[in-house]
Design an enzyme around this catalytic site. Sequence first.
Site, short mmCIF file in Angstrom:
data_model
loop_
_atom_site.label_atom_id
_atom_site.label_comp_id
_atom_site.label_asym_id
_atom_site.label_seq_id
_atom_site.Cartn_x
_atom_site.Cartn_y
_atom_site.Cartn_z
N HIS A 189 -19.68 84.58 13.74
CA HIS A 189 -19.37 85.99 13.45
C HIS A 189 -20.38 86.58 12.47
O HIS A 189 -20.64 87.78 12.48
CB HIS A 189 -17.95 86.13 12.90
CG HIS A 189 -16.88 85.87 13.92
ND1 HIS A 189 -16.46 86.81 14.82
CD2 HIS A 189 -16.17 84.74 14.20
CE1 HIS A 189 -15.51 86.30 15.60
NE2 HIS A 189 -15.32 85.05 15.25
N HIS A 219 -11.97 82.72 21.08
CA HIS A 219 -13.26 83.03 20.43
C HIS A 219 -14.38 82.66 21.40
O HIS A 219 -14.36 81.58 21.99
CB HIS A 219 -13.38 82.21 19.13
CG HIS A 219 -14.78 82.14 18.58
ND1 HIS A 219 -15.16 82.81 17.44
CD2 HIS A 219 -15.88 81.47 19.01
CE1 HIS A 219 -16.45 82.56 17.20
NE2 HIS A 219 -16.92 81.75 18.14
N HIS A 274 -5.68 83.65 20.06
CA HIS A 274 -6.82 84.41 20.57
C HIS A 274 -7.85 83.44 21.14
O HIS A 274 -7.75 82.23 20.93
CB HIS A 274 -7.46 85.27 19.46
CG HIS A 274 -8.22 84.49 18.42
ND1 HIS A 274 -7.61 83.86 17.35
CD2 HIS A 274 -9.54 84.21 18.29
CE1 HIS A 274 -8.51 83.26 16.59
NE2 HIS A 274 -9.70 83.44 17.15
N HIS A 319 -6.78 78.74 16.82
CA HIS A 319 -7.12 79.56 18.00
C HIS A 319 -6.01 79.58 19.05
O HIS A 319 -6.28 79.68 20.24
CB HIS A 319 -8.45 79.09 18.60
CG HIS A 319 -9.63 79.41 17.75
ND1 HIS A 319 -9.87 78.77 16.55
CD2 HIS A 319 -10.62 80.33 17.88
CE1 HIS A 319 -10.97 79.27 16.00
NE2 HIS A 319 -11.44 80.22 16.79
N ARG A 371 -19.05 89.84 11.24
CA ARG A 371 -18.51 89.79 9.87
C ARG A 371 -19.64 89.63 8.86
O ARG A 371 -20.56 88.83 9.08
CB ARG A 371 -17.61 88.55 9.68
CG ARG A 371 -16.33 88.54 10.48
CD ARG A 371 -15.61 87.21 10.27
NE ARG A 371 -14.58 86.99 11.28
CZ ARG A 371 -14.16 85.78 11.66
NH1 ARG A 371 -14.66 84.68 11.10
NH2 ARG A 371 -13.23 85.65 12.59
ZN ZN Z 1 -13.96 83.81 16.15
#
Ligand code: ZN
Length: 245
Positions: free
Chosen positions: A186, A229, A227, A224, A170
């Site tokens: 990220h 991470h 998902h 979270h 990101r």
């Molecule tokens: Zn993440």
Amino acid sequence: MLRRMLRVLLSSVLLTVGLASASVVASAPAHADSCYTWGRSLSEGMAGDDVAQLQIRVAGYPGYGDALAIDGDFGPATAAAVSRFQAAYGLTADGIAGPQTFGQIYALQSPDCTPLHFSYGEMNQCNGDWSGGAVDPATAQYNELKTMWKLEALRHALGDYPITITDGFRSSSCNDDVGGVPDSRHLYGDAADMVPSGYSLCSLAQEARYHGFQGIFGPGFPGHDTHVHVDSEDYQNWSAPDCGI
Ligand code: ZN
């Protein structure tokens, strides 16, 4: 009689020569790989860029809770990682990277050097050009390359079911848009958010501990629950309370 014996002898010599040259061909590099081709077998005590290239591809096999340094020095940790990689693909696990090991790596890598089941595109769903993060664009892209090879190891360990990447690198503005923490990994390009198919988020988070990820966040850690991470920060930082991590 003598001529016949000579003929038999000669043909068996020719056959032996033929077999010998076939085995020489087989032990040379399998083919000129369009990403990277190793020119020598590598073992403990050796050093060089070819060792670093090997380390990138076996960094997903450091053992529980460890991370493999990509430093171009083939030490005991690299030998152990090579052995685990070999075992994972049914090869002789001797910790020496030779034609069989390189052949397996060639079979796993795409022409742009990413592993078969992950791509730069899915690791950059932000602005596509790797700029605007916490490191220069080339470093961000290189960090995601290293991340993808760890993900390939993780995916293989869990039976090769597909893993969907929902976020990777990101820029600062992308990080702000999704409400990422200010110093999110990220921004460095060494992180991935993902969702598995074929098994649970907890199985993914638990297995990730064996594949070189220093950062792991999953179910039970705020934000979270849908998902997992993973990242490669400098220190171990794991939290997925619902998964016993
Ligand atoms: Zn993440």
